[in-house]
Design an enzyme around this catalytic site. Sequence first.
Site, PDB file in Angstrom:
ATOM      1  CE  LYS A 127      15.442 -20.897  16.330  1.00 47.13           C
ATOM      2  NZ  LYS A 127      14.141 -20.435  15.987  1.00 47.13           N
ATOM      3  NE  ARG A 140      -2.300  -1.808   3.057  1.00 45.06           N
ATOM      4  CZ  ARG A 140      -2.807  -2.294   4.156  1.00 45.06           C
ATOM      5  NH1 ARG A 140      -4.034  -2.008   4.487  1.00 45.06           N
ATOM      6  NH2 ARG A 140      -2.104  -3.072   4.963  1.00 45.06           N
ATOM      7  CE  LYS A 198       7.188 -16.906  19.064  1.00 49.69           C
ATOM      8  NZ  LYS A 198       8.096 -16.796  17.930  1.00 49.69           N
ATOM      9  CG  HIS A 205       7.177 -24.329  11.745  1.00 50.70           C
ATOM     10  ND1 HIS A 205       6.856 -24.150  10.426  1.00 50.70           N
ATOM     11  CD2 HIS A 205       7.344 -23.078  12.247  1.00 50.70           C
ATOM     12  CE1 HIS A 205       6.826 -22.850  10.145  1.00 50.70           C
ATOM     13  NE2 HIS A 205       7.110 -22.187  11.237  1.00 50.70           N
ATOM     14  CG  HIS A 230      10.307 -21.143   7.541  1.00 57.46           C
ATOM     15  ND1 HIS A 230       9.291 -20.786   8.391  1.00 57.46           N
ATOM     16  CD2 HIS A 230      11.421 -21.149   8.303  1.00 57.46           C
ATOM     17  CE1 HIS A 230       9.783 -20.572   9.598  1.00 57.46           C
ATOM     18  NE2 HIS A 230      11.077 -20.788   9.576  1.00 57.46           N
ATOM     19  CE  LYS A 285      13.928 -23.662  10.136  1.00 59.05           C
ATOM     20  NZ  LYS A 285      14.773 -22.499  10.261  1.00 59.05           N
ATOM     21  CG  ASP A 345      -6.621  -0.990  -1.708  1.00 58.45           C
ATOM     22  OD1 ASP A 345      -7.098  -1.997  -2.239  1.00 58.45           O
ATOM     23  OD2 ASP A 345      -7.154   0.134  -1.748  1.00 58.45           O
ATOM     24  CD  GLU A 402      10.785 -19.264  17.969  1.00 57.95           C
ATOM     25  OE1 GLU A 402      11.331 -18.633  17.062  1.00 57.95           O
ATOM     26  OE2 GLU A 402       9.559 -19.248  18.172  1.00 57.95           O
TER      27      GLU A 402
END
Length: 475
Positions: free
Chosen positions: A348, A52, A343, A253, A191, A195, A94, A229
């Site tokens: 990690k 935008r 979290k 994941h 994703h 890996k 937009d 994480e």
Amino acid sequence: MDYSFKESNIPTILVIFGATGDLSRRKLLPALFDLYENNLLPDMFKIVGMARRGLSDEDYRVFAKEAIEKEKKGKCDEIILDKFLNYLVYHSGDFSTPENYKKLSEKLISIEDSFGACSNKLFYLAVSPSFYDVIFKELADSGLTIPCNQEIGWTRVLVEKPFGEDIKTAKKLDETLGLLFKEEQIFRIDHYLGKETLQDILMFRFSNLIFEPIWNNKYIEKVELILNEEIDIEGRGSFYDRIGALRDVGQNHILQMLAFIAMDNPKEFNAEEIRKNRASVIEKLKVVPKHNLQNYVLRGQYDGYKNEDGVVPNSKTETYFKIKAFIGNDRWRGVPFILESGKALDKKRAEINIHFKKMEACLCPPGVEQPHSNVLTFRVQPDEGISILFWVKKPGVEMQLEPKKLSFSYKDEDAKRITAYERILFDAIIGDQTLFTSTKEVSAAWEFITPILENWDDLELHEYKKGATGLDDEL
Ligand code: BG6
């Protein structure tokens, strides 16, 4: 699977919706630059950033340059970077106005004119899922997804997770997608599949005789799938508070890690077989019993979460979960799969631990507690690699046992490693769907997750301190 660069060397245009967002800045633009640096992009290639914000092409190149330099911590060749930036153009507008898609179409035609060829087109939705419906519809209505030629000029849509928020919304999203596009045009991104260690699980399992024969409930005690994480929600409060940890990383994941570990041998190394086998093992996950959920699921929230921007003051959203899951097939019956993620923990750590059963009897010296168990670990990150813990005699006159590790680390290899997003973008360009989730996998994952979400409120929400190792309670 053919990774020959030749195949990808067809004129290609990548349109990124949400071109100035977090994902584009932190992952997509740096990954595209890496692909360019490694000569893995087609010779005729353009990236059209759409968002935008009112920016010129030049403004967008400055934006991209800063983003890439930041991610690369200044370690990139400026001459190559400047050449890469020439690939970028910007389209402001937009996502819900048909006129913008008409203008986008004109832009793509003028790029094709400059190529002098019909090009392949990828539409990457790096936007909040609330825009998915409207973008799909406008893409289809505007005719942008119609290939410009029968032989070449395919069009693909790339969609980021989360695919829906539960089984119902996921089905609706899939119906919309199914009406507008064919399954081979839809690239659902998780994703984690990109890996290196995840892909290695298949190679490791099915190329070494020593593990596959004992890859079952007779020899395996339990499997841990961990995605912990150190970072907290990092300013994503309004998104995260609606989603929570289980939807954010559990539905996708972690279940994909589980699929690679638990699936049967696909026999053929192609996208169809691999995706089919991943889906069938996720489908075999047993739904967690509602009446004693607390024996199977733990959830937590870090201290201070409620004060994060965008989080409601009395939020009950989990930032941590642990689930004991079972797979109802002959290979895995009775083996607990522990799924854990949080979290703001101490470090990690994304890894998979396969705990083998103890030897029934061992040649253990008198007085030594016996017997011992071996643990095979796939380190997804950091320090990607594989190690196995085994037991040996401690050197010296005494007969004592001690644990040792055989370990292999990708960082010690000379070969250039590629990031998950590089891998995913490359595969989408060459059209290989192996590392993208199929509609069956997505719905099987929701079938398992949704009943837990529906009964979340029956569970105590444990508070944990930032920097904790997780919730210690055993399941
Ligand atoms: C994303 C989640 O999909 O994965 C994030 O939305 C999470 O919350 C991230 O931090 C973890 O990915 P990685 O590659 O950093 O382990």
